[in-house]
Design a protein around this motif. Structure first.
Motif, PDB file in Angstrom:
ATOM      1  N   ASP A  86       0.811  -1.232   0.000  1.00 11.93           N
ATOM      2  CA  ASP A  86       0.000   0.000   0.000  1.00 11.93           C
ATOM      3  C   ASP A  86       0.837   1.271   0.000  1.00 11.93           C
ATOM      4  O   ASP A  86       0.403   2.305   0.524  1.00 11.93           O
ATOM      5  CB  ASP A  86      -0.964   0.028   1.190  1.00 11.93           C
TER       6      ASP A  86
ATOM      7  N   GLU B 240      -2.404  -9.624   9.153  1.00 12.17           N
ATOM      8  CA  GLU B 240      -3.594  -8.803   9.396  1.00 12.17           C
ATOM      9  C   GLU B 240      -4.627  -9.560  10.219  1.00 12.17           C
ATOM     10  O   GLU B 240      -5.375  -8.950  10.982  1.00 12.17           O
ATOM     11  CB  GLU B 240      -4.191  -8.337   8.072  1.00 12.17           C
TER      12      GLU B 240
ATOM     13  N   GLU C 243      -5.722  -4.229  10.812  1.00 11.65           N
ATOM     14  CA  GLU C 243      -5.219  -3.475   9.656  1.00 11.65           C
ATOM     15  C   GLU C 243      -3.804  -2.975   9.907  1.00 11.65           C
ATOM     16  O   GLU C 243      -3.523  -2.359  10.935  1.00 11.65           O
ATOM     17  CB  GLU C 243      -6.146  -2.301   9.354  1.00 11.65           C
ATOM     18  N   LEU C 244      -2.911  -3.240   8.961  1.00 14.60           N
ATOM     19  CA  LEU C 244      -1.501  -2.876   9.109  1.00 14.60           C
ATOM     20  C   LEU C 244      -1.211  -1.538   8.460  1.00 14.60           C
ATOM     21  O   LEU C 244      -1.837  -1.163   7.458  1.00 14.60           O
ATOM     22  CB  LEU C 244      -0.613  -3.941   8.454  1.00 14.60           C
ATOM     23  N   SER C 245      -0.251  -0.830   9.013  1.00 14.21           N
ATOM     24  CA  SER C 245       0.221   0.407   8.394  1.00 14.21           C
ATOM     25  C   SER C 245       1.116   0.061   7.210  1.00 14.21           C
ATOM     26  O   SER C 245       1.513  -1.093   7.016  1.00 14.21           O
ATOM     27  CB  SER C 245       1.007   1.230   9.408  1.00 14.21           C
ATOM     28  N   VAL C 246       1.476   1.071   6.436  1.00 13.95           N
ATOM     29  CA  VAL C 246       2.358   0.855   5.293  1.00 13.95           C
ATOM     30  C   VAL C 246       3.698   0.304   5.757  1.00 13.95           C
ATOM     31  O   VAL C 246       4.235  -0.641   5.163  1.00 13.95           O
ATOM     32  CB  VAL C 246       2.557   2.167   4.504  1.00 13.95           C
ATOM     33  N   ILE C 247       4.229   0.870   6.830  1.00  9.70           N
ATOM     34  CA  ILE C 247       5.526   0.401   7.344  1.00  9.70           C
ATOM     35  C   ILE C 247       5.426  -1.052   7.781  1.00  9.70           C
ATOM     36  O   ILE C 247       6.309  -1.874   7.488  1.00  9.70           O
ATOM     37  CB  ILE C 247       5.999   1.284   8.525  1.00  9.70           C
ATOM     38  N   GLU C 248       4.346  -1.412   8.465  1.00  7.23           N
ATOM     39  CA  GLU C 248       4.177  -2.795   8.921  1.00  7.23           C
ATOM     40  C   GLU C 248       4.042  -3.753   7.747  1.00  7.23           C
ATOM     41  O   GLU C 248       4.584  -4.869   7.758  1.00  7.23           O
ATOM     42  CB  GLU C 248       2.954  -2.887   9.838  1.00  7.23           C
ATOM     43  N   ARG C 249       3.340  -3.331   6.707  1.00  5.64           N
ATOM     44  CA  ARG C 249       3.202  -4.180   5.527  1.00  5.64           C
ATOM     45  C   ARG C 249       4.547  -4.348   4.822  1.00  5.64           C
ATOM     46  O   ARG C 249       4.868  -5.434   4.319  1.00  5.64           O
ATOM     47  CB  ARG C 249       2.155  -3.605   4.571  1.00  5.64           C
TER      48      ARG C 249
END
Length: 692
Positions: free
Chosen positions: A44, A326, A331-337
């Protein structure tokens, strides 16, 4: 189009030129660009809204490489060994994919809600059999599948498309070889003709279905992309000056990267815009084929080439890890993804090193196509079994077959008591099986799908009944089928079902699943209205979930939907057909698990059902009811039946009433609970019908 696209990585051995040359570092680099775009897209990152074009790059690369191998074989031997071709595919594809499917099943068993196990298990079976793209296409137009969640193997859809192409294309080449040998013709021109017969119709079909939810997944809209790569292979090397070749490669790579940056999820896909990454990828391959230094140098950097060699493994591993993460963390943040994507490099490399390569380079397998094909069949079976075991793991929880449901709310005197949840004991249906608790017409194939417009009128009740009742609208109308069918049989009525998914019966246009105007709904409704005005049934019973439609300025308003309902209802009443509106039931909201999925919450908190209740909105104006009530006020003799006092009280909408689960997917009521309302519905409906 959402984050579903993933690359169908080319998987047939060392990357070589079609002329039979050595290792093609530039194509490994193209693989790296493709997998990089898809991984960043799935993470994302905001600067690559069109990163899904990586899948299209992989289709072109795969078409080029596999066709190149086949072309050389035909030119060298005059034939194609189908056994060797499919054995080569099996030993390269199946070891890693079987491992990932097994791990995906275990991850979903450990992290996903039990209510998702059956759907995900069947997805894994379809992925193992390389037909999951068609399952995803069906789900994309299935209004009742919206709450299923992201499948851990939905990225296998593109690999399924590729393998379906390679079931057909080698057979075409066998025919080409026979014709060429019989008539002394050149092989490559004949191959070009064969490819044209595939590419042109497929591209036209892609244009005609561009933007439709199912068109994204189906094989027929994607064959032309593989075919473009195959055409480059058939054309072979064309000697170009170094400067021209390099410029061709730079322009091609610019088209690819530019499309990833400039396109987004609103772009109809696949369609005309798909030409950008497809032709861009073909240009880069052509540049490298026509001059050894024609491809952009960045594609040949050692680190880029290494990533390209790992692309198939990365493709397999990254998505199930994202889904599992997830499931655990929400819901994951961009950094987590991005972190999850980076971590996927580890299992990707391990599977390449210890699973893929040992099988791929096995001397025993190389010398025996039957043994290799047998191994492939066994690995396919492993994937199928993993999916079936996950689906079978859904507990067969005891159900209260004698559960009262809405009948528990009705006192002996006939008054309705306020709905109250039952916090203990068995629940009917069990939350894990809630999505299967649907009316019979779904199994009978009697609801028209979102991408279809032909009228499908199914007759129930008493076919020779004294009165003809028509149930029309979307799935919220269809949810009332079971009690209406029972009432029709009891009273000697003929019940005709005329429902279309996500399509309320109104002379108005609303958005479809892709956000564009749902014009197929309008086409269907016009045909249905004409049919009803001609046959003049005694009554049309209707309901719907949507309360807004496009007005003359393109805005979504309730007034536009009210006008659409008023138009149709007025014409029916003037023709002598009564209109009875069943008010839409309240929409679940703020449920602690699953957002709007009450059944998922019940599965998570079976002993704390009060946590799964939601606050009651204004019942008379919830969902599509507001427009229904407003239209009934405008149309003389149109009648309204409100059953929502059996669903919610003034304060709350319980998850379970009288031992019966109230909601299944989204705002749909379970068939079990609707069935329990039959006596009250009959009591409220009969006066309107008998007064005709």
């Amino acid at each position: 189009m959402t984050g579903l696209a993933a690359p169908a990585a080319s998987v047939d051995g060392p990357t070589r030129s079609t002329s039979g040359g050595g290792f093609r570092a530039d194509i490994e680099g193209l693989r790296a660009v493709a997998i990089g775009l898809v991984l960043l897209y799935h993470a994302d990152v905001p600067f690559l809204p069109g990163g899904y074009v990586g899948v299209d790059m992989f289709f072109v690369v795969s078409g080029y490489l596999i066709t190149g191998l086949l072309v050389r074989e035909v030119e060298r031997t005059g034939r194609v060994s189908l056994a060797r071709f499919y054995a080569r595919r099996a030993k390269r594809l199946l070891p890693a994919s079987a491992l990932v499917l097994v791990v995906s099943a275990l991850l979903m068993w450990a992290t996903a809600s039990v209510v998702q196990w059956r759907a995900f298990g069947h997805d894994i079976v379809a992925a193992a059999l390389y037909v999951v793209n068609w399952r995803m296409a069906d789900r994309s137009v299935d209004y009742l599948a919206e709450g299923t969640g992201a499948s851990p193997v939905q990225h296998f859809w593109s690999l399924a498309v590729e393998e379906q192409f390679y079931l057909v294309w080698p057979l075409v080449l066998v025919l080409v070889a026979l014709v060429a040998r019989r008539y002394g013709l050149r092989v490559r021109p004949l191959m070009g003709v064969g490819l044209a017969l595939i590419v042109v119709p497929s591209f036209v079909w892609a244009l005609s279905t561009s933007g439709s939810p199912s068109g994204f997944f189906v094989t027929t809209t994607r064959l032309w992309e593989l075919g473009v790569g195959a055409l480059v292979a058939v054309a072979g090397a064309v000697a170009l000056p170094r400067a021209v070749a390099r410029m061709t490669g730079i322009v091609g790579l610019t088209l690819v990267v530019g499309s990833a940056v400039l396109l987004d999820h609103t772009t109809p896909w696949p369609g005309a815009w798909t030409l950008l990454p497809v032709l861009g990828t073909a240009a880069v391959i052509f540049a490298g084929t026509s001059h050894e230094r024609g491809a952009p140098r960045v594609l040949q950097l050692p680190a880029v080439v290494w990533i390209g060699g790992l692309s198939y493994s990365l493709y397999l591993w990254h998505w199930p890890l994202l889904v599992a993460a997830e499931n655990v963390a929400g819901e994951l943040s961009v950094i987590e993804r991005l972190v999850v994507v980076a971590v996927s490099v580890v299992p990707a490399w391990l599977s390449l090193r210890f699973v893929e390569n040992p099988v791929r380079f096995s001397g025993r397998l190389a010398g025996s196509n039957p043994v290799t094909l047998g191994l492939g069949a066994g690995l396919t079976a492993v994937g199928v079994i993993a999916g079936l075991l996950l689906a079978a793991a859904v507990p067969n929880a005891p159900t209260g077959s004698a559960a009262a449901g809405a009948a528990a709310l009705v006192s002996k005197g006939g008054a309705i008591t306020p709905p109250q949840a039952v916090a203990q004991g068995a629940v009917t249906p069990s939350a894990a099986l809630a999505t299967d608790d649907v009316p019979a017409p779904y199994r009978d194939g009697c609801e028209v799908a979102m991408d279809e417009v032909e009228l499908e009128l199914c007759v129930y009740g008493d076919p020779q009944g004294s009165k003809t009742m028509v149930l029309a609208g979307d799935s919220k109308a269809l949810q009332w089928f079971t009690p209406l069918e029972s009432i029709a049989r009891e009273n000697g009525w003929r019940l005709v079902l005329a429902t279309k998914s996500a399509c309320g019966f109104a002379g108005a246009v609303r958005p479809g699943a892709d956000g564009a105007p749902y014009t197929l709904c309008g086409t269907y409704n016009e045909a249905l209205l004409a049919e009803l005005l001609e046959v003049r049934p005694d009554a049309v019973i209707t309901s719907q979930v949507h309360d807004t439609a496009y007005d003359a300025t393109g805005e979504l308003t309730e007034d536009a939907m009210t006008e659409g309902l008023t138009s149709y209802w007025s014409q029916l009443e003037e023709s002598g057909t009564d209109v009875i509106a069943l008010l839409d039931n309240p929409q679940p909201h703020d449920v602690p698990v699953g957002g709007s999925e009450v059944y998922m919450c019940v599965a998570e908190f079976p002993d704390q059902l009060d946590r799964c209740a939601f606050s009651s909105p204004e019942r008379a104006t919830s969902g599509g009811s507001g427009a229904q009530v407003a239209a009934a006020a405008e149309v003389e003799d149109a009648d309204v039946v409100d059953m929502n006092d059996l669903v919610c009280n003034e304060d709350v909408c319980p998850a379970v009433i009288g031992g019966v689960l109230v909601y299944r997917q989204g705002s749909h009521l379970t068939d079990s609970y609707v069935r329990s309302m039959t006596p009250v519905l009959e009591e409220r409906l009969l006066p309107f019908v008998e007064n005709r």
